[in-house]
Design a protein around this motif. Structure first.
Motif, PDB file in Angstrom:
ATOM      1  N   PHE A 236      27.304  55.852  56.508  1.00 58.87           N
ATOM      2  CA  PHE A 236      26.198  56.665  56.002  1.00 58.87           C
ATOM      3  C   PHE A 236      25.711  57.605  57.098  1.00 58.87           C
ATOM      4  CE2 PHE A 236      25.800  52.702  53.506  1.00 58.87           C
ATOM      5  CZ  PHE A 236      25.807  53.221  52.215  1.00 58.87           C
ATOM      6  N   THR A 237      25.329  58.807  56.691  1.00 61.62           N
ATOM      7  CA  THR A 237      24.610  59.718  57.569  1.00 61.62           C
ATOM      8  C   THR A 237      23.141  59.707  57.149  1.00 61.62           C
ATOM      9  OG1 THR A 237      24.912  61.623  56.110  1.00 61.62           O
ATOM     10  CG2 THR A 237      26.649  61.185  57.748  1.00 61.62           C
ATOM     11  N   LEU A 238      22.292  60.384  57.912  1.00 61.37           N
ATOM     12  CA  LEU A 238      20.870  60.403  57.579  1.00 61.37           C
ATOM     13  C   LEU A 238      20.630  61.013  56.198  1.00 61.37           C
ATOM     14  CD1 LEU A 238      18.046  59.699  58.595  1.00 61.37           C
ATOM     15  CD2 LEU A 238      17.893  62.010  59.553  1.00 61.37           C
ATOM     16  N   ASN A 239      21.428  62.003  55.830  1.00 58.03           N
ATOM     17  CA  ASN A 239      21.255  62.618  54.512  1.00 58.03           C
ATOM     18  C   ASN A 239      21.571  61.660  53.363  1.00 58.03           C
ATOM     19  OD1 ASN A 239      20.385  65.155  55.413  1.00 58.03           O
ATOM     20  ND2 ASN A 239      22.494  65.853  55.743  1.00 58.03           N
ATOM     21  N   GLU A 240      22.243  60.554  53.683  1.00 60.57           N
ATOM     22  CA  GLU A 240      22.585  59.555  52.671  1.00 60.57           C
ATOM     23  C   GLU A 240      21.693  58.315  52.782  1.00 60.57           C
ATOM     24  OE1 GLU A 240      27.382  60.345  52.387  1.00 60.57           O
ATOM     25  OE2 GLU A 240      26.559  59.521  54.252  1.00 60.57           O
ATOM     26  N   ILE A 241      20.514  58.493  53.347  1.00 59.88           N
ATOM     27  CA  ILE A 241      19.612  57.367  53.614  1.00 59.88           C
ATOM     28  C   ILE A 241      19.248  56.603  52.350  1.00 59.88           C
ATOM     29  CG2 ILE A 241      17.598  58.916  53.569  1.00 59.88           C
ATOM     30  CD1 ILE A 241      17.976  55.648  55.598  1.00 59.88           C
ATOM     31  N   ASN A 242      19.050  57.311  51.235  1.00 58.63           N
ATOM     32  CA  ASN A 242      18.677  56.615  49.992  1.00 58.63           C
ATOM     33  C   ASN A 242      19.808  55.729  49.482  1.00 58.63           C
ATOM     34  OD1 ASN A 242      15.888  57.486  49.318  1.00 58.63           O
ATOM     35  ND2 ASN A 242      16.820  59.524  49.385  1.00 58.63           N
ATOM     36  N   ASP A 243      21.045  56.180  49.664  1.00 54.89           N
ATOM     37  CA  ASP A 243      22.192  55.349  49.283  1.00 54.89           C
ATOM     38  C   ASP A 243      22.249  54.096  50.145  1.00 54.89           C
ATOM     39  OD1 ASP A 243      22.996  57.202  47.361  1.00 54.89           O
ATOM     40  OD2 ASP A 243      24.269  58.291  48.789  1.00 54.89           O
ATOM     41  N   ALA A 244      21.992  54.253  51.436  1.00 54.91           N
ATOM     42  CA  ALA A 244      22.009  53.112  52.351  1.00 54.91           C
ATOM     43  C   ALA A 244      20.906  52.115  52.006  1.00 54.91           C
ATOM     44  CB  ALA A 244      21.856  53.593  53.795  1.00 54.91           C
ATOM     45  N   LEU A 245      19.726  52.616  51.718  1.00 52.30           N
ATOM     46  CA  LEU A 245      18.609  51.747  51.353  1.00 52.30           C
ATOM     47  C   LEU A 245      18.893  51.014  50.044  1.00 52.30           C
ATOM     48  CD1 LEU A 245      15.729  54.168  52.339  1.00 52.30           C
ATOM     49  CD2 LEU A 245      16.014  51.863  53.272  1.00 52.30           C
ATOM     50  N   ASN A 246      19.496  51.706  49.094  1.00 51.76           N
ATOM     51  CA  ASN A 246      19.820  51.072  47.817  1.00 51.76           C
ATOM     52  C   ASN A 246      20.885  49.988  47.976  1.00 51.76           C
ATOM     53  OD1 ASN A 246      18.351  52.042  45.378  1.00 51.76           O
ATOM     54  ND2 ASN A 246      18.923  54.040  46.190  1.00 51.76           N
ATOM     55  N   LEU A 247      21.814  50.196  48.903  1.00 50.70           N
ATOM     56  CA  LEU A 247      22.812  49.162  49.160  1.00 50.70           C
ATOM     57  C   LEU A 247      22.137  47.900  49.695  1.00 50.70           C
ATOM     58  CD1 LEU A 247      25.677  48.064  49.410  1.00 50.70           C
ATOM     59  CD2 LEU A 247      25.898  49.280  51.590  1.00 50.70           C
ATOM     60  N   VAL A 248      21.175  48.075  50.585  1.00 45.78           N
ATOM     61  CA  VAL A 248      20.451  46.923  51.134  1.00 45.78           C
ATOM     62  C   VAL A 248      19.585  46.266  50.062  1.00 45.78           C
ATOM     63  CG1 VAL A 248      18.650  46.227  52.775  1.00 45.78           C
ATOM     64  CG2 VAL A 248      20.470  47.776  53.499  1.00 45.78           C
ATOM     65  N   ALA A 249      18.947  47.083  49.233  1.00 47.87           N
ATOM     66  CA  ALA A 249      18.016  46.552  48.227  1.00 47.87           C
ATOM     67  C   ALA A 249      18.720  45.903  47.055  1.00 47.87           C
ATOM     68  CB  ALA A 249      17.109  47.676  47.725  1.00 47.87           C
ATOM     69  N   ASN A 250      19.832  46.472  46.625  1.00 45.38           N
ATOM     70  CA  ASN A 250      20.431  46.051  45.360  1.00 45.38           C
ATOM     71  C   ASN A 250      21.903  45.662  45.431  1.00 45.38           C
ATOM     72  OD1 ASN A 250      17.974  46.803  43.914  1.00 45.38           O
ATOM     73  ND2 ASN A 250      18.601  48.929  44.265  1.00 45.38           N
ATOM     74  N   GLY A 251      22.550  45.903  46.564  1.00 41.41           N
ATOM     75  CA  GLY A 251      23.978  45.655  46.663  1.00 41.41           C
ATOM     76  C   GLY A 251      24.307  44.360  47.375  1.00 41.41           C
ATOM     77  N   HIS A 252      25.542  44.259  47.800  1.00 42.38           N
ATOM     78  CA  HIS A 252      26.013  43.076  48.524  1.00 42.38           C
ATOM     79  C   HIS A 252      26.735  43.534  49.798  1.00 42.38           C
ATOM     80  CE1 HIS A 252      25.013  40.372  45.209  1.00 42.38           C
ATOM     81  NE2 HIS A 252      25.507  41.297  44.397  1.00 42.38           N
ATOM     82  N   PRO A 253      25.951  43.989  50.790  1.00 47.71           N
ATOM     83  CA  PRO A 253      26.584  44.491  52.014  1.00 47.71           C
ATOM     84  C   PRO A 253      27.364  43.407  52.738  1.00 47.71           C
ATOM     85  CG  PRO A 253      24.190  44.341  52.288  1.00 47.71           C
ATOM     86  CD  PRO A 253      24.486  44.081  50.845  1.00 47.71           C
ATOM     87  N   LYS A 254      28.440  43.838  53.400  1.00 45.51           N
ATOM     88  CA  LYS A 254      29.306  42.909  54.139  1.00 45.51           C
ATOM     89  C   LYS A 254      28.953  42.910  55.622  1.00 45.51           C
ATOM     90  CE  LYS A 254      33.145  43.593  50.883  1.00 45.51           C
ATOM     91  NZ  LYS A 254      32.399  44.483  49.973  1.00 45.51           N
ATOM     92  N   GLY A 255      27.678  42.936  55.901  1.00 46.01           N
ATOM     93  CA  GLY A 255      27.176  43.006  57.269  1.00 46.01           C
ATOM     94  C   GLY A 255      25.991  43.943  57.310  1.00 46.01           C
TER      95      GLY A 255
END
Length: 334
Positions: A308-327
């Motif tokens: 993720f870059t800073l411009n993709e911050i909302n995608d990164a936050l959504n992965l943490v909030a609703n996804g299943h990150p592998k780290g």
């Protein structure tokens, strides 16, 4: 410089990338060019205002709690860091802002980046590492030979807490999903329980401590396996009167924390167990100790492969909030 900000608390993840001036430093601060910032569940709580009783922020707020970077300017009162130093930090609670190209941060809140970590893996270490360090040393006062159970401990917190606990001579039991079994055992866990096929409260008993990462719904089960005189430390269930008094909050906040934690305290006291709550703080001196452990035991946080870059911050936050990150999810500024 570019920074990711919110203008008000909201249940929606709608962070805006804006242009703001590069901050000027005070004499006790350093200016850090951010290399990588980690995204944490705490950032979601900052967005929603769920922790505003602990720390309320002026708006607009630049988000982000932990980072790695390089020092570009040093305040006149700073003697232990120099320009060019690679550092990592969990930012002071009152002055977060890791999701930005630059940040001014107190020198007493940063540490030299461990030699075995790069800017990416290093960004996953300070917040969870300090949480484990403060939890084990300050809240639990854990000693060699004692036992600890970490339900849900196969994630980013556990990957730091397990080797730190083992380095202190503790017996460590963890529950999590089957995919994380081998990695968690390799990190030093003595026993691993697959939460989908096994009930930990039917398998273990009389542990000295539990560090809760799951919340109040697990409280009764967690209490049932702790020996009398033991302690339950939660990172998520919520503060109580002990937390308010220890951190010297205003009396009105201590009263509110006491009311909020009454039910948890009562259930714990009924079993002769102390309930503690932890909201991790910045501490440069503890980062020195944490660095020693990370280097000695070659602790390397797992990082989610999604870039993720800073411009993709909302995608990164959504992965943490609703996804299943592998780290740990990170934002790369490099």
């Amino acid at each position: 410089m570019k920074a990711a900000q919110i203008k008000k608390y909201s249940k929606m993840i709608q962070v805006e990338v804006v242009d703001i001036p590069i901050p000027e430093i005070k004499k006790s601060q350093v200016l850090v060019k951010v290399k990588v910032a980690a995204v944490n569940p705490l950032d979601i709580l900052n967005i929603t205002g769920s922790v505003k009783l602990i720390q309320d922020y002026d708006m607009p707020l630049t988000l982000g709690n932990e980072l790695t970077g390089v020092i570009e300017e040093v305040g006149t009162a700073v003697s232990n860091f120099k320009i060019g130093d690679a550092i990592y930090t969990r930012l002071p609670i009152a002055s977060i802002g890791a999701f930005a190209e630059y940040i001014a941060v107190d020198a007493n809140a940063i540490g030299i980046l461990p030699k075995n970590l790069d800017f990416v893996t290093g960004a996953g270490a300070p917040l969870t590492g300090l949480t484990a360090y403060q939890g084990l040393h300050e809240e639990l006062n854990a000693k060699k030979g004692q036992s600890i159970f970490i339900p849900g401990g196969s994630g980013s917190f556990g990957q730091m807490a397990v080797p730190i606990a083992k380095s202190m001579g503790l017996k460590v039991i963890v529950s999590g999903n089957s995919a994380m079994r081998e990695r968690t055992l390799a990190a030093g866990a003595d026993q691993y329980i697959d939460y989908k096929t096994e009930n930990y409260w039917e398998m273990i008993e009389n542990v000295d401590f539990v560090i809760d990462t799951l919340g109040a719904d697990e409280f009764e089960h967690e209490l049932s396996i702790i020996k009398p005189g033991g302690r339950l430390l939660s990172l998520i269930a919520g503060p109580n009167k002990r937390f308010g008094e220890k951190h010297d909050f205003p009396k009105w906040k201590q009263t509110l924390f006491g009311l909020a934690g009454t039910n948890l305290d009562r259930k714990a006291k009924k079993r002769d167990i102390e309930y503690h709550f932890l909201f991790v703080r910045a501490d440069g001196q503890q980062l020195i100790e944490l660095t020693k452990m990370i280097e000695e035991h070659n602790i390397v946080p797992a990082i989610d492969p999604t870039e993720f870059t800073l411009n993709e911050i909302n995608d990164a936050l959504n992965l943490v909030a609703n996804g299943h990150p592998k780290g740990k999810v990170v934002i790369n500024f490099q």
